[in-house]
Design a protein around this motif. Structure first.
Motif, PDB file in Angstrom:
ATOM      1  N   UNK A 320       0.832  -1.202   0.000  1.00 47.28           N
ATOM      2  CA  UNK A 320       0.000   0.000   0.000  1.00 47.28           C
ATOM      3  C   UNK A 320       0.867   1.253   0.000  1.00 47.28           C
ATOM      4  N   UNK A 321       1.962   1.217   0.737  1.00 43.75           N
ATOM      5  CA  UNK A 321       2.879   2.355   0.798  1.00 43.75           C
ATOM      6  C   UNK A 321       3.456   2.660  -0.589  1.00 43.75           C
ATOM      7  N   UNK A 322       3.913   1.618  -1.287  1.00 39.80           N
ATOM      8  CA  UNK A 322       4.464   1.801  -2.634  1.00 39.80           C
ATOM      9  C   UNK A 322       3.382   2.293  -3.603  1.00 39.80           C
ATOM     10  N   UNK A 323       2.161   1.780  -3.435  1.00 42.78           N
ATOM     11  CA  UNK A 323       1.061   2.224  -4.290  1.00 42.78           C
ATOM     12  C   UNK A 323       0.727   3.692  -4.037  1.00 42.78           C
ATOM     13  N   UNK A 355      -0.413  -3.972  -8.068  1.00 50.15           N
ATOM     14  CA  UNK A 355      -1.493  -3.170  -7.485  1.00 50.15           C
ATOM     15  C   UNK A 355      -2.481  -2.786  -8.592  1.00 50.15           C
ATOM     16  N   UNK A 356      -3.789  -2.886  -8.332  1.00 51.88           N
ATOM     17  CA  UNK A 356      -4.455  -3.179  -7.047  1.00 51.88           C
ATOM     18  C   UNK A 356      -4.673  -4.676  -6.782  1.00 51.88           C
ATOM     19  N   UNK A 357      -4.224  -5.544  -7.698  1.00 54.40           N
ATOM     20  CA  UNK A 357      -4.492  -6.977  -7.529  1.00 54.40           C
ATOM     21  C   UNK A 357      -3.988  -7.511  -6.187  1.00 54.40           C
ATOM     22  N   UNK A 358      -2.868  -6.998  -5.723  1.00 60.83           N
ATOM     23  CA  UNK A 358      -2.294  -7.512  -4.484  1.00 60.83           C
ATOM     24  C   UNK A 358      -2.786  -6.832  -3.230  1.00 60.83           C
ATOM     25  N   UNK A 359      -3.725  -5.905  -3.373  1.00 58.15           N
ATOM     26  CA  UNK A 359      -4.222  -5.167  -2.204  1.00 58.15           C
ATOM     27  C   UNK A 359      -4.889  -6.113  -1.215  1.00 58.15           C
ATOM     28  N   UNK A 360      -4.673  -5.841   0.061  1.00 61.48           N
ATOM     29  CA  UNK A 360      -5.227  -6.702   1.103  1.00 61.48           C
ATOM     30  C   UNK A 360      -6.732  -6.505   1.259  1.00 61.48           C
ATOM     31  N   UNK A 361      -7.193  -5.263   1.121  1.00 61.93           N
ATOM     32  CA  UNK A 361      -8.614  -4.973   1.331  1.00 61.93           C
ATOM     33  C   UNK A 361      -9.083  -3.908   0.335  1.00 61.93           C
ATOM     34  N   UNK A 364      -8.059  -0.506   1.495  1.00 60.83           N
ATOM     35  CA  UNK A 364      -6.691  -0.137   1.136  1.00 60.83           C
ATOM     36  C   UNK A 364      -6.661   0.512  -0.243  1.00 60.83           C
ATOM     37  N   UNK A 365      -7.415  -0.061  -1.184  1.00 63.21           N
ATOM     38  CA  UNK A 365      -7.485   0.508  -2.535  1.00 63.21           C
ATOM     39  C   UNK A 365      -8.065   1.914  -2.479  1.00 63.21           C
ATOM     40  N   UNK A 366      -9.105   2.093  -1.675  1.00 61.83           N
ATOM     41  CA  UNK A 366      -9.754   3.399  -1.563  1.00 61.83           C
ATOM     42  C   UNK A 366      -8.817   4.434  -0.937  1.00 61.83           C
ATOM     43  N   UNK A 367      -8.000   3.981   0.032  1.00 61.34           N
ATOM     44  CA  UNK A 367      -7.063   4.895   0.682  1.00 61.34           C
ATOM     45  C   UNK A 367      -6.042   5.433  -0.315  1.00 61.34           C
ATOM     46  N   UNK A 368      -5.668   4.613  -1.278  1.00 58.09           N
ATOM     47  CA  UNK A 368      -4.718   5.045  -2.302  1.00 58.09           C
ATOM     48  C   UNK A 368      -5.406   5.954  -3.322  1.00 58.09           C
ATOM     49  N   UNK A 369      -6.587   5.567  -3.768  1.00 55.83           N
ATOM     50  CA  UNK A 369      -7.294   6.317  -4.812  1.00 55.83           C
ATOM     51  C   UNK A 369      -7.588   7.748  -4.379  1.00 55.83           C
ATOM     52  N   UNK A 370      -7.860   7.957  -3.112  1.00 56.71           N
ATOM     53  CA  UNK A 370      -8.257   9.299  -2.659  1.00 56.71           C
ATOM     54  C   UNK A 370      -7.083  10.276  -2.547  1.00 56.71           C
ATOM     55  N   UNK A 371      -5.859   9.785  -2.686  1.00 55.64           N
ATOM     56  CA  UNK A 371      -4.701  10.668  -2.586  1.00 55.64           C
ATOM     57  C   UNK A 371      -4.559  11.527  -3.836  1.00 55.64           C
ATOM     58  N   UNK A 372      -4.252  12.821  -3.678  1.00 53.20           N
ATOM     59  CA  UNK A 372      -4.037  13.687  -4.853  1.00 53.20           C
ATOM     60  C   UNK A 372      -2.606  13.571  -5.369  1.00 53.20           C
ATOM     61  N   UNK A 373      -2.370  14.021  -6.570  1.00 49.29           N
ATOM     62  CA  UNK A 373      -1.013  14.124  -7.096  1.00 49.29           C
ATOM     63  C   UNK A 373      -0.259  15.184  -6.295  1.00 49.29           C
ATOM     64  N   UNK A 374       1.062  15.105  -6.316  1.00 51.36           N
ATOM     65  CA  UNK A 374       1.876  16.017  -5.516  1.00 51.36           C
ATOM     66  C   UNK A 374       1.565  17.473  -5.845  1.00 51.36           C
TER      67      UNK A 374
END
Length: 425
Positions: A320-323, A355-361, A364-374
């Motif tokens: 998740x961190x790498x994603x 990713x996202x195939x290896x996501x645990x939950x 977790x996928x939603x936590x990544x998707x909601x992040x904005x670009x830098x």
């Protein structure tokens, strides 16, 4: 924290010499030196010297009962985790009197104490009586002494005053500083710092990192908790045009680095995991080994946190961190993923992040998707100089360690050089 022992020479890799410890409450006292009060052995009351500090206001009553104000507290067992058990107002050797508890961590506790000899408040790190933490404390003492010998202006890192072994606990005495940047953010509701203050804090942080790297030292655990404001003072500034709302900000931007228990010399083995999770560089997660650039990555994460009020990579799991990194910064280079060690190969599939195939939950996928670009993240919180800050962060958060800015290079960036100093140190 300055020591009473002679400064040791730098040690060759793999041959770090343990220092002889200064012992307290070890040698039995002679009968002439001992009195008793309720079964407690105390020092010779005839040699009592009272301190003028209010912390010693109980001395006169103790003296009337035949107890020295600099007496040692009764022996107690450590708690189940090896922490030193104490009471407010007790002594820590005859020199220090415990005023309050300042903090606690996996390493042990930090107490604010009155130093009867220097007549000042100090911070004393009392390390847990556990071998690995004691060993780390001895490394920290070595590093602090090296820093003290090379930092004549005492402006980059916390200054060591003394160290000793007290009842099997390594105690490191340092100058007393103000709150950490994390504590300041937490107590103000994680409200972002103004850009001008971020600029001042960032410049000092990079100066301190450049200083350490110049001594061939890698901090490896840079985070807001380990950056302390020098002063406790703060100011309240109006937050709205009418001035009806106000926000608390540090009066001075002066900061110092602390916590050198994980600091590594450049020549040491660097194959193990370092850095607190949220500030950990990609090369560390992928098992490539690490060097000075891992500190630079942490600085980039810290600057984003200071200007946004939020941790950049809020996660507790490697994939998740790498994603999250890819979501904020773009795809990881294929050659870095293909070089992942045997522990990290499971995060990679066909040369790409699994990713996202290896996501645990799904969460977790939603936590990544909601992040904005830098770029979007910075522009949400920075008005003027957003473009300069984005460019700086891209240099600090470059995936390839060799492509990352050095601390000295970052200090020459236009984010720092184009603007006048607007915050007092």
């Amino acid at each position: 924290m300055a020591t009473e022992c002679a400064a040791a020479a730098d040690l060759a890799p793999g041959h770090r010499r343990k220092r002889a410890r200064l012992g307290w409450d070890v040698a039995p006292a002679t009968k002439a030196q001992i009195g008793t009060f309720c079964g407690q052995e105390v020092g010779d009351v005839t040699s009592l010297v009272l301190s003028a500090h209010p912390m010693d206001h109980t001395c006169s009553s103790l003296l009337s009962k035949g107890v020295a104000c600099n007496a040692s507290p009764p022996w107690r067992e450590d708690d189940k985790d090896g922490h030193y058990v104490f009471a407010i107002g007790e002594n820590l050797t005859s020199r220090y009197k415990i005023y309050r508890k300042m903090g606690e961590g996996t390493f042990g506790q930090v107490l604010e104490c009155w130093d009867r000899e220097s007549k000042e408040m100090v911070a004393i790190k009392i390390v847990r009586a556990v071998r690995k933490y004691s060993d780390a404390a001895m490394i920290e003492i070595d590093v602090l002494q090296k820093i003290a010998r090379n930092d004549a202006a005492a402006k980059h890192c916390v200054q060591i005053r003394n160290w000793f072994d007290y009842r099997n606990h390594i105690c490191i005495v340092c100058e007393k500083l103000g709150p950490s940047l994390y504590d300041f953010l937490r107590k103000t509701g994680y409200h972002p710092f103004p850009t001008d203050l971020v600029r001042e804090l960032g410049a000092q942080l990079l100066e301190s990192v450049a200083f350490m790297h110049g001594l061939q030292l890698i901090h490896t655990d840079l985070k807001p908790e380990n950056i302390l404001l020098v002063s406790l003072e703060h100011v309240k500034l109006p937050e709205s045009k009418g001035g009806s709302l106000s926000r608390k900000l540090p009066k001075s931007s002066a900061i110092k680095l602390i916590d050198f228990g994980s600091t590594a010399y450049h020549h040491q083995d660097r194959s193990y995991i370092v850095s607190t999770r949220h500030y950990r560089a990609p090369e560390v997660i992928l098992g490539h080994g690490w060097s000075y650039p891992c500190d630079i990555w942490s600085v980039g994460c810290i600057l984003v946190e200071l200007c946004s009020g939020e941790t950049l990579f809020q996660t507790h799991e490697n994939l998740e961190h790498l994603a999250m990194m890819e979501r904020v910064l773009g795809p990881l280079p294929r050659h870095m993923l293909e070089r992942a060690d045997h522990h990290s190969q499971k995060y990679v599939r066909r040369g790409r992040l699994n990713w996202p195939d290896g996501a645990a939950t799904r969460e977790s996928i939603q936590a990544v998707v909601k992040l904005p670009r830098l770029q979007n993240l910075v522009m949400q919180h920075v008005d003027h100089s957003a473009g300069d800050l984005i460019d700086l962060l891209q240099g600090l958060l470059a995936y390839e360690p060799s492509a990352r800015l050095t601390a000295q290079e970052a200090l020459s960036h236009r984010f720092f050089t184009r603007y006048d100093n607007r915050w007092s140190r």
